[in-house]
Design a protein around this motif. Structure first.
Motif, PDB file in Angstrom:
ATOM      1  N   LEU A   1     112.505  -9.208  89.026  1.00  0.00           N
ATOM      2  CA  LEU A   1     111.672  -9.108  90.217  1.00  0.00           C
ATOM      3  C   LEU A   1     110.193  -9.086  89.857  1.00  0.00           C
ATOM      4  CD1 LEU A   1     111.589  -8.804  93.279  1.00  0.00           C
ATOM      5  CD2 LEU A   1     111.743  -6.325  92.974  1.00  0.00           C
ATOM      6  N   ARG A   2     109.839  -8.408  88.783  1.00  0.00           N
ATOM      7  CA  ARG A   2     108.426  -8.361  88.372  1.00  0.00           C
ATOM      8  C   ARG A   2     107.926  -9.744  87.989  1.00  0.00           C
ATOM      9  NH1 ARG A   2     105.399  -7.760  83.607  1.00  0.00           N
ATOM     10  NH2 ARG A   2     103.430  -6.594  83.922  1.00  0.00           N
ATOM     11  N   SER A   3     108.731 -10.501  87.250  1.00  0.00           N
ATOM     12  CA  SER A   3     108.321 -11.850  86.863  1.00  0.00           C
ATOM     13  C   SER A   3     108.204 -12.760  88.074  1.00  0.00           C
ATOM     14  CB  SER A   3     109.327 -12.431  85.863  1.00  0.00           C
ATOM     15  OG  SER A   3     109.288 -11.715  84.644  1.00  0.00           O
ATOM     16  N   GLN A   4     109.062 -12.582  89.050  1.00  0.00           N
ATOM     17  CA  GLN A   4     108.962 -13.385  90.269  1.00  0.00           C
ATOM     18  C   GLN A   4     107.655 -13.111  90.999  1.00  0.00           C
ATOM     19  OE1 GLN A   4     112.496 -13.077  92.744  1.00  0.00           O
ATOM     20  NE2 GLN A   4     113.805 -12.872  90.961  1.00  0.00           N
ATOM     21  N   LYS A   5     107.248 -11.852  91.063  1.00  0.00           N
ATOM     22  CA  LYS A   5     105.996 -11.518  91.738  1.00  0.00           C
ATOM     23  C   LYS A   5     104.788 -12.044  90.966  1.00  0.00           C
ATOM     24  CE  LYS A   5     107.832  -7.331  93.921  1.00  0.00           C
ATOM     25  NZ  LYS A   5     107.740  -5.850  94.021  1.00  0.00           N
ATOM     26  N   LEU A   6     104.827 -11.936  89.630  1.00  0.00           N
ATOM     27  CA  LEU A   6     103.721 -12.443  88.840  1.00  0.00           C
ATOM     28  C   LEU A   6     103.653 -13.967  88.901  1.00  0.00           C
ATOM     29  CD1 LEU A   6     103.922 -10.139  85.688  1.00  0.00           C
ATOM     30  CD2 LEU A   6     102.330 -10.009  87.620  1.00  0.00           C
TER      31      LEU A   6
ATOM     32  N   LEU B   1      99.666 -14.867  80.538  1.00  0.00           N
ATOM     33  CA  LEU B   1     100.527 -14.368  81.610  1.00  0.00           C
ATOM     34  C   LEU B   1     101.568 -15.407  82.016  1.00  0.00           C
ATOM     35  CD1 LEU B   1     101.106 -12.028  83.503  1.00  0.00           C
ATOM     36  CD2 LEU B   1      99.483 -13.006  85.128  1.00  0.00           C
ATOM     37  N   THR B   2     101.190 -16.679  82.022  1.00  0.00           N
ATOM     38  CA  THR B   2     102.152 -17.736  82.337  1.00  0.00           C
ATOM     39  C   THR B   2     103.289 -17.758  81.322  1.00  0.00           C
ATOM     40  OG1 THR B   2     100.374 -19.060  83.313  1.00  0.00           O
ATOM     41  CG2 THR B   2     102.433 -20.189  82.829  1.00  0.00           C
TER      42      THR B   2
ATOM     43  N   MET C   1      99.696 -25.259  80.749  1.00  0.00           N
ATOM     44  CA  MET C   1      98.927 -24.189  80.129  1.00  0.00           C
ATOM     45  C   MET C   1      98.897 -24.327  78.608  1.00  0.00           C
ATOM     46  SD  MET C   1      97.661 -22.194  82.474  1.00  0.00           S
ATOM     47  CE  MET C   1      97.373 -23.736  83.380  1.00  0.00           C
ATOM     48  N   LEU C   2     100.027 -24.693  78.018  1.00  0.00           N
ATOM     49  CA  LEU C   2     100.062 -24.883  76.572  1.00  0.00           C
ATOM     50  C   LEU C   2      99.170 -26.037  76.142  1.00  0.00           C
ATOM     51  CD1 LEU C   2     103.856 -24.338  75.797  1.00  0.00           C
ATOM     52  CD2 LEU C   2     101.966 -22.780  75.331  1.00  0.00           C
TER      53      LEU C   2
END
Length: 333
Positions: A118-123, A227-228, A278-279
């Motif tokens: 859930l945290r990764s989904q929000k971020l 963060l990505t 991003m990479l």
């Protein structure tokens, strides 16, 4: 007796098909795409489910979490693989898709996908919204540049801070154009303000995340890239080794072998597009924008030229075999 279920989820309704271990259809029903309605069918003590298949989609993360918390053996299935299997059906209907998913669960013909925490989904939502506002602001600025150029008004090289003042300066003596430009300037101003709010939120999250701060010690990696990467990887334990991460990002070469034909193509590009972008930006920053604090030796710079990858729009670099002595840029345009 073991039972297997297939769920074909749409926005309003979900087709459910339950089969036994012999492949016989036990029950078919259409219910609302709500956790309560699905639990009424799947939480029945009559069926002892071994696997419940759920195709990855917009509602899959929400439904998966609820069904998993209820103790059901739910599996989120990879979309491309499921589409290829169900393509053999003559008639494409929600009912037939649910039947096909149930049979795939029974015979084990599926590829599970990781459902992010859930945290990764929000971020991830934070990064996506930030990118959306950034792209819209740039689109408005480019439209203003192109529109004014038709009247011989050239904006020139200008930063984001002085952009609005430059536009007003150009249309100062043209009130008819100033009326048309003003709404876009207001929209751009609001977009930039909200983009700043989201970007500061990204910085706050990265500041409190030890993994992101460790990633930022790598030259070329900033808060957004760190963060990505953190959100895309999510749970590192799900990878057997570090080489598997590249495949998830879509950075491994595609393979085609049939008979005497054996070709190794470009990278698969089946992974996360934002992560590849991003990479690429991080690698380009190391090569082009190196500062005295980020000094690359000749050997390190040569290795970097051989370690970039190819993206869908051709901007990135592709892994080059070590036998190659010169950097090779490829394009898919």
């Amino acid at each position: 007796m073991a039972y297997f279920a297939g769920l074909d989820v749409s926005v309003k309704e979900t087709s459910v098909c339950i089969v036994d271990d012999a492949g016989r259809i036990v029950r078919e029903v259409r219910v609302a795409s709500e956790p309560e309605a699905l639990l009424q069918v799947l939480a029945n003590n009559t069926y002892r489910f071994k696997r419940i298949g759920l195709e990855a989609g917009p509602l899959s993360q929400w439904l998966y979490s609820v069904l998993a918390e209820a103790g059901l053996p739910v599996i989120c299935v990879e979309t491309r693989h499921m589409r290829a299997v169900l393509k053999a059906q003559i008639n494409k209907t929600d009912r037939n898709d649910a039947r096909g998913i149930a049979q795939m669960m029974r015979v084990g013909l599926y590829r599970p996908v990781h459902v992010k925490t859930l945290r990764s989904q929000k971020l991830r939502m934070l990064l996506t919204h930030r990118k959306l506002l950034q792209s819209k602001a740039i689109a408005v600025e480019n439209d203003l540049r192109a529109s004014l150029r038709n009247f011989g008004l050239k904006v020139g090289m200008i930063g984001t801070v002085k952009f609005e003042a430059r536009i007003r300066e150009l249309v100062e003596n043209l009130p008819d154009l100033a009326v048309l430009v003003e709404p876009l300037l207001i929209v751009r101003r609001v977009l930039r303000e909200q983009l700043g709010i989201l970007h500061r939120r990204v910085l706050a999250v990265v500041r409190d995340d030890d993994v992101c701060r460790r990633l930022m010690t790598i030259p070329g990696v900033g808060p957004v890239v760190a963060l990505t990467y953190r959100v895309t990887v999510d749970v590192p334990a799900r990878f057997r080794n570090s080489k598997a991460v590249g495949a998830v990002f879509g950075l491994t070469p595609a393979k085609y072998q049939s008979g005497e034909n054996d070709r190794t193509g470009a990278i698969s590009r089946y992974g996360d597009e934002m992560m590849r972008m991003m990479l690429y930006e991080a690698a380009q920053s190391m090569l082009v924008r190196s500062t005295p604090a980020v000094t690359l030796t000749a050997r390190s710079r040569q290795r970097l030229f051989h370690l970039v990858f190819e993206s869908h729009d051709g901007r990135a670099l592709v892994p080059i075999p070590k036998r190659s002595t010169s950097p090779r840029a490829t394009s898919t345009l």
